[in-house]
Design a protein around this motif. Structure first.
Motif, PDB file in Angstrom:
ATOM      1  N   LEU A  41       0.912  -1.235   0.056  1.00 10.38           N
ATOM      2  CA  LEU A  41      -0.041   0.029  -0.017  1.00 10.38           C
ATOM      3  C   LEU A  41       0.885   1.335  -0.078  1.00 10.38           C
ATOM      4  O   LEU A  41       1.994   1.087   0.771  1.00 10.38           O
ATOM      5  CB  LEU A  41      -0.782  -0.096   1.315  1.00 10.38           C
ATOM      6  CG  LEU A  41      -1.824  -1.099   1.287  1.00 10.38           C
ATOM      7  CD1 LEU A  41      -2.664  -1.081   2.595  1.00 10.38           C
ATOM      8  CD2 LEU A  41      -2.655  -1.393   0.174  1.00 10.38           C
ATOM      9  N   ASN A  42       0.395   2.398  -0.627  1.00  9.57           N
ATOM     10  CA  ASN A  42       1.028   3.432  -0.787  1.00  9.57           C
ATOM     11  C   ASN A  42       0.042   4.729  -0.343  1.00  9.57           C
ATOM     12  O   ASN A  42      -0.566   5.243  -1.500  1.00  9.57           O
ATOM     13  CB  ASN A  42       1.696   3.695  -2.188  1.00  9.57           C
ATOM     14  CG  ASN A  42       2.335   4.934  -2.224  1.00  9.57           C
ATOM     15  OD1 ASN A  42       2.593   5.791  -1.256  1.00  9.57           O
ATOM     16  ND2 ASN A  42       2.931   5.114  -3.423  1.00  9.57           N
ATOM     17  N   PRO A  43      -0.020   4.730   0.881  1.00  6.49           N
ATOM     18  CA  PRO A  43      -0.876   5.919   1.298  1.00  6.49           C
ATOM     19  C   PRO A  43      -0.698   7.598   0.799  1.00  6.49           C
ATOM     20  O   PRO A  43      -1.417   8.272   0.762  1.00  6.49           O
ATOM     21  CB  PRO A  43      -0.837   6.057   2.743  1.00  6.49           C
ATOM     22  CG  PRO A  43      -0.023   4.856   3.242  1.00  6.49           C
ATOM     23  CD  PRO A  43       0.719   4.546   1.921  1.00  6.49           C
ATOM     24  N   GLU A  44       0.724   7.531   0.380  1.00  5.07           N
ATOM     25  CA  GLU A  44       1.018   8.946  -0.119  1.00  5.07           C
ATOM     26  C   GLU A  44       0.692   8.907  -1.529  1.00  5.07           C
ATOM     27  O   GLU A  44       0.651  10.046  -1.980  1.00  5.07           O
ATOM     28  CB  GLU A  44       2.730   8.963  -0.203  1.00  5.07           C
ATOM     29  CG  GLU A  44       3.226   8.743   1.054  1.00  5.07           C
ATOM     30  CD  GLU A  44       2.731   9.728   2.299  1.00  5.07           C
ATOM     31  OE1 GLU A  44       2.644  10.796   2.091  1.00  5.07           O
ATOM     32  OE2 GLU A  44       2.522   9.218   3.357  1.00  5.07           O
ATOM     33  N   GLN A  45       0.078   8.196  -2.137  1.00  3.49           N
ATOM     34  CA  GLN A  45      -0.270   8.381  -3.708  1.00  3.49           C
ATOM     35  C   GLN A  45      -1.772   8.568  -3.443  1.00  3.49           C
ATOM     36  O   GLN A  45      -2.652   7.491  -3.149  1.00  3.49           O
ATOM     37  CB  GLN A  45       0.096   7.039  -4.260  1.00  3.49           C
ATOM     38  CG  GLN A  45      -0.155   7.104  -6.057  1.00  3.49           C
ATOM     39  CD  GLN A  45      -0.097   6.086  -6.641  1.00  3.49           C
ATOM     40  OE1 GLN A  45       0.334   4.950  -6.173  1.00  3.49           O
ATOM     41  NE2 GLN A  45       0.021   6.221  -7.996  1.00  3.49           N
ATOM     42  N   LYS A  46      -2.215   9.574  -3.794  1.00  3.22           N
ATOM     43  CA  LYS A  46      -3.922   9.820  -3.621  1.00  3.22           C
ATOM     44  C   LYS A  46      -4.505  10.145  -4.656  1.00  3.22           C
ATOM     45  O   LYS A  46      -3.986  10.938  -5.564  1.00  3.22           O
ATOM     46  CB  LYS A  46      -3.863  10.872  -2.598  1.00  3.22           C
ATOM     47  CG  LYS A  46      -3.213  10.788  -1.227  1.00  3.22           C
ATOM     48  CD  LYS A  46      -3.218  12.176  -0.265  1.00  3.22           C
ATOM     49  CE  LYS A  46      -2.405  11.848   0.882  1.00  3.22           C
ATOM     50  NZ  LYS A  46      -2.576  12.826   1.930  1.00  3.22           N
ATOM     51  N   PHE A  47      -5.694   9.615  -4.713  1.00  2.00           N
ATOM     52  CA  PHE A  47      -6.463   9.813  -5.802  1.00  2.00           C
ATOM     53  C   PHE A  47      -7.771  10.649  -5.323  1.00  2.00           C
ATOM     54  O   PHE A  47      -7.864  11.507  -4.690  1.00  2.00           O
ATOM     55  CB  PHE A  47      -6.879   8.409  -6.473  1.00  2.00           C
ATOM     56  CG  PHE A  47      -5.664   7.770  -7.145  1.00  2.00           C
ATOM     57  CD1 PHE A  47      -5.327   8.185  -8.345  1.00  2.00           C
ATOM     58  CD2 PHE A  47      -5.024   6.715  -6.213  1.00  2.00           C
ATOM     59  CE1 PHE A  47      -3.971   7.343  -8.695  1.00  2.00           C
ATOM     60  CE2 PHE A  47      -3.718   6.270  -6.733  1.00  2.00           C
ATOM     61  CZ  PHE A  47      -3.439   6.684  -8.072  1.00  2.00           C
ATOM     62  N   PRO A 415     -17.532   8.431   3.679  1.00  2.00           N
ATOM     63  CA  PRO A 415     -17.654   9.504   2.942  1.00  2.00           C
ATOM     64  C   PRO A 415     -16.256  10.146   3.367  1.00  2.00           C
ATOM     65  O   PRO A 415     -15.751  10.154   4.580  1.00  2.00           O
ATOM     66  CB  PRO A 415     -18.806  10.165   3.613  1.00  2.00           C
ATOM     67  CG  PRO A 415     -19.822   9.016   3.909  1.00  2.00           C
ATOM     68  CD  PRO A 415     -18.919   7.991   4.601  1.00  2.00           C
ATOM     69  N   ASP A 416     -15.677  10.816   2.178  1.00  3.45           N
ATOM     70  CA  ASP A 416     -14.600  11.560   2.387  1.00  3.45           C
ATOM     71  C   ASP A 416     -13.168  10.776   2.619  1.00  3.45           C
ATOM     72  O   ASP A 416     -11.880  11.359   2.666  1.00  3.45           O
ATOM     73  CB  ASP A 416     -14.675  12.637   3.527  1.00  3.45           C
ATOM     74  CG  ASP A 416     -15.585  13.593   3.329  1.00  3.45           C
ATOM     75  OD1 ASP A 416     -15.990  13.948   2.154  1.00  3.45           O
ATOM     76  OD2 ASP A 416     -16.166  14.414   4.112  1.00  3.45           O
ATOM     77  N   ALA A 417     -13.335   9.414   2.519  1.00  3.80           N
ATOM     78  CA  ALA A 417     -12.160   8.424   2.482  1.00  3.80           C
ATOM     79  C   ALA A 417     -11.406   8.892   1.161  1.00  3.80           C
ATOM     80  O   ALA A 417     -12.082   9.426   0.314  1.00  3.80           O
ATOM     81  CB  ALA A 417     -12.474   7.060   2.473  1.00  3.80           C
ATOM     82  N   VAL A 418     -10.237   8.891   1.344  1.00  4.74           N
ATOM     83  CA  VAL A 418      -9.330   9.016  -0.036  1.00  4.74           C
ATOM     84  C   VAL A 418      -8.968   7.795  -0.520  1.00  4.74           C
ATOM     85  O   VAL A 418      -8.168   7.135  -0.106  1.00  4.74           O
ATOM     86  CB  VAL A 418      -8.139  10.054   0.153  1.00  4.74           C
ATOM     87  CG1 VAL A 418      -7.203  10.263  -1.059  1.00  4.74           C
ATOM     88  CG2 VAL A 418      -8.862  11.454   0.528  1.00  4.74           C
ATOM     89  N   ARG A 419      -9.046   7.432  -1.909  1.00  2.00           N
ATOM     90  CA  ARG A 419      -8.175   6.292  -2.339  1.00  2.00           C
ATOM     91  C   ARG A 419      -6.938   6.576  -2.663  1.00  2.00           C
ATOM     92  O   ARG A 419      -6.358   7.348  -2.993  1.00  2.00           O
ATOM     93  CB  ARG A 419      -8.957   6.084  -3.790  1.00  2.00           C
ATOM     94  CG  ARG A 419      -8.347   4.874  -4.433  1.00  2.00           C
ATOM     95  CD  ARG A 419      -9.084   4.325  -5.815  1.00  2.00           C
ATOM     96  NE  ARG A 419      -8.845   4.895  -6.693  1.00  2.00           N
ATOM     97  CZ  ARG A 419      -7.777   4.991  -7.751  1.00  2.00           C
ATOM     98  NH1 ARG A 419      -7.019   4.089  -7.503  1.00  2.00           N
ATOM     99  NH2 ARG A 419      -7.827   5.971  -8.700  1.00  2.00           N
ATOM    100  N   ILE A 420      -6.182   5.515  -2.006  1.00  2.00           N
ATOM    101  CA  ILE A 420      -4.651   5.467  -2.050  1.00  2.00           C
ATOM    102  C   ILE A 420      -4.280   4.452  -3.150  1.00  2.00           C
ATOM    103  O   ILE A 420      -4.823   3.436  -3.692  1.00  2.00           O
ATOM    104  CB  ILE A 420      -4.128   5.217  -0.724  1.00  2.00           C
ATOM    105  CG1 ILE A 420      -4.535   3.897  -0.434  1.00  2.00           C
ATOM    106  CG2 ILE A 420      -4.632   6.455   0.040  1.00  2.00           C
ATOM    107  CD1 ILE A 420      -3.949   3.421   1.019  1.00  2.00           C
ATOM    108  N   ILE A 431      -8.301  -5.529  -6.495  1.00  2.00           N
ATOM    109  CA  ILE A 431      -7.883  -4.717  -5.475  1.00  2.00           C
ATOM    110  C   ILE A 431      -8.280  -3.349  -5.294  1.00  2.00           C
ATOM    111  O   ILE A 431      -7.815  -2.741  -6.207  1.00  2.00           O
ATOM    112  CB  ILE A 431      -6.416  -5.149  -4.763  1.00  2.00           C
ATOM    113  CG1 ILE A 431      -6.404  -6.481  -4.593  1.00  2.00           C
ATOM    114  CG2 ILE A 431      -6.036  -4.111  -3.514  1.00  2.00           C
ATOM    115  CD1 ILE A 431      -4.841  -6.941  -4.155  1.00  2.00           C
ATOM    116  N   THR A 432      -8.559  -2.594  -4.255  1.00  2.00           N
ATOM    117  CA  THR A 432      -8.857  -1.312  -4.173  1.00  2.00           C
ATOM    118  C   THR A 432      -8.491  -1.093  -2.642  1.00  2.00           C
ATOM    119  O   THR A 432      -8.599  -1.620  -1.877  1.00  2.00           O
ATOM    120  CB  THR A 432      -9.929  -0.540  -4.640  1.00  2.00           C
ATOM    121  OG1 THR A 432     -10.079   0.796  -5.119  1.00  2.00           O
ATOM    122  CG2 THR A 432     -11.290  -0.736  -3.829  1.00  2.00           C
ATOM    123  N   ALA A 433      -8.197   0.290  -2.495  1.00  4.97           N
ATOM    124  CA  ALA A 433      -7.695   0.534  -1.018  1.00  4.97           C
ATOM    125  C   ALA A 433      -8.070   2.073  -0.918  1.00  4.97           C
ATOM    126  O   ALA A 433      -7.753   2.770  -1.687  1.00  4.97           O
ATOM    127  CB  ALA A 433      -6.106   0.445  -0.950  1.00  4.97           C
TER     128      ALA A 433
END
Length: 480
Positions: A41-47, A415-420, A431-433
């Motif tokens: 997982l890469n939380p720094e990569q945000k969508f 709600p307001d989660a950010v895909r990473i 997969i999605t995260a």
């Protein structure tokens, strides 16, 4: 000094739904296994920021709930809106009647009533409004409602009919007023409407049930010159207007027109889409194009269902088998038949939601929340499936595997989660995260293969090992 963040240990909860019988069942993490599939997982990569997940309040669903015992009615609504249930956060409802109504009706039945003096939502008061109000009481965090008309009142159209036809130019202002009146009446009832679509399925539906036709230019002109300014003037400038509201293959034509200028873009909050073009294609290029055309706008899936078939009652195995057909299996043009093979219902839901999320879609709404054993009631006899089916005569409730499939997303992706970002070396696994606002991380893994798989998820300096069953969906929820 040591970095405190690197010392944080995530608490791990894993839930699985599988063909072998798990139903959002909590399972244990496993000991590391050599040759595990390594997911990083890469939380720094945000969508995109997530708006929510849910289903639709229709008259059919509400009518059926009213026929159940008080205990079963409460059970169904708790399953959808309770914290221990799917905790739906984004919903849809209809502005007047649709195919999943008991009959054709409009809020403005008096012809040529340009000021809509006879406007009334009384038709919604027996079933639809009580269902929404009860859901509001159950939902701790609340939910957004997106409302869609299937047609204007027939007298506003060039064919004076429920089906097909176009809005007559002399009624542009009146149809804009129709939306404003609807928002006002529902606001009075304590039901704030978060967003609207201009019309459901502007290409029509083959001339079968309520519809009204728009071209991309006609809809954009109506929003830019009438609907947007009217809602702004009447104090509803915060209500989001969504364009299109039909299948993904046509997206490019619509977003090109909707975002043709700064003036038109101003009034569109985003684009609404459906999935009926294909039982397996995500239309990634079209979704990415729509996002890139205007990255600040929403892209929300507003309708999906198992259509073209009477739903299977108390037969979980059917939902895990490639036996479902859709409308296109029989009726698609010969050159488009390949898009509509038999499919596995759970696979279609899980694969589509993950595919949509990974291609910038920020909300995903199922169709009817509740239907009966025949896939109705439906005045047109256009039968469909729903995640929860009921037999009102016997007061029975059947929670299908589709319900648990939806809950894997709606319950854990808030709600307001950010895909990473993530790295996934196994092309069989989907997969999605996301990272939620509370700091928790949710990873949804779909394994359509016939083999169980060992997986190692790495996040920061921690590794989590899990084993996903064959033909299964799993959510790994990480909190601290």
């Amino acid at each position: 000094m040591m970095n405190c963040q690197s010392q944080k240990l995530w608490k791990v909860n894993i839930y699985e739904t599988s063909a072998s019988g798990n139903q959002l069942t909590k399972i244990d993490a496993v000991k590391p296994v050599e040759n595990s599939i390594k997911i990083k997982l890469n939380p720094e990569q945000k969508f995109q920021k997530i708006t929510g997940f849910g289903g639709a309040f229709t008259e059919s669903s509400a009518y059926l709930l009213n026929k159940l015992s008080k205990a079963n009615r409460e059970k169904v609504l708790q399953l959808y809106f309770g914290e221990d249930g799917a905790n739906y956060s984004l919903t849809r409802t209809t502005i007047a009647s649709c195919d999943f109504s008991l009959k054709n009706y409009t809020y403005a039945p008096v012809a040529d009533d340009k000021e809509l003096k006879h406007f009334s939502v009384q038709e919604d008061m027996n079933d639809l409004v009580p269902m929404i109000k009860e859901a509001q009481k159950i939902s701790k965090n609340g939910f957004k409602i997106l409302a869609s008309p299937w047609t204007s009142p027939p007298w506003m159209k060039d064919n004076n009919a429920w089906i097909n036809g176009k809005l007559l130019p002399q009624y542009n202002e009146t149809f804009a007023l129709y939306f404003s009146k609807y928002l006002t009446e529902y606001k009075k009832l304590g039901i704030p409407i978060w967003g609207i679509t201009v019309i459901n399925e502007p290409h029509g539906n083959g001339g079968n049930w309520e519809s009204m036709l728009f071209t991309p230019k006609e809809m954009t002109d109506f929003v830019e010159n009438f609907l947007g300014p009217k809602l702004e003037k009447d104090g509803y400038g915060n209500v989001k207007i969504f364009g299109y509201d039909q299948n993904r293959s046509e997206l490019k034509n619509w977003v090109d027109e909707m975002y043709r200028s700064e003036k038109s873009s101003k009034y569109f909050a985003g684009t609404a889409i459906h999935w009926y073009d294909s039982t397996f294609k995500i239309f990634e290029d079209e979704l990415q194009y729509a996002h890139q055309k205007n990255p600040s706008k929403h892209l929300i899936q507003t309708e999906a269902c198992i259509d073209g078939d009477i739903p299977k009652w108390k037969d979980d195995s059917w939902y895990w088998s490639a036996e479902a057909t859709d409308w296109g299996f029989d009726w698609a043009k010969e050159e488009e038949k390949y898009l509509h093979p038999k499919y596995v219902p759970v696979f279609r839901y899980a694969g589509d939601i993950i595919g949509c999320l990974n291609n910038q879609v920020d909300g995903w709404i199922d169709w009817n929340m509740v239907l009966d054993k025949n896939g109705g009631p439906n005045w047109f006899k256009n039968w469909c499936g729903a995640p929860i089916l009921v037999d009102p005569e016997k007061d029975e409730v059947y929670v299908t595997p589709l319900y648990y499939t939806m809950a894997h997303f709606s319950k854990f992706i808030r709600p307001d989660a950010v895909r990473i970002g993530f790295e996934n070396p196994d092309s069989d696994l989907k997969i999605t995260a996301v990272k939620n606002q509370d700091g928790s991380v949710a990873v949804v893994i779909f394994n359509p293969s016939e083999q169980a798989k060992n997986i190692e998820i790495s996040l920061e300096n921690q590794k989590i090992s899990t084993k996903i069953s064959a033909k299964a969906l799993q959510t790994v929820h990480l909190t601290f």
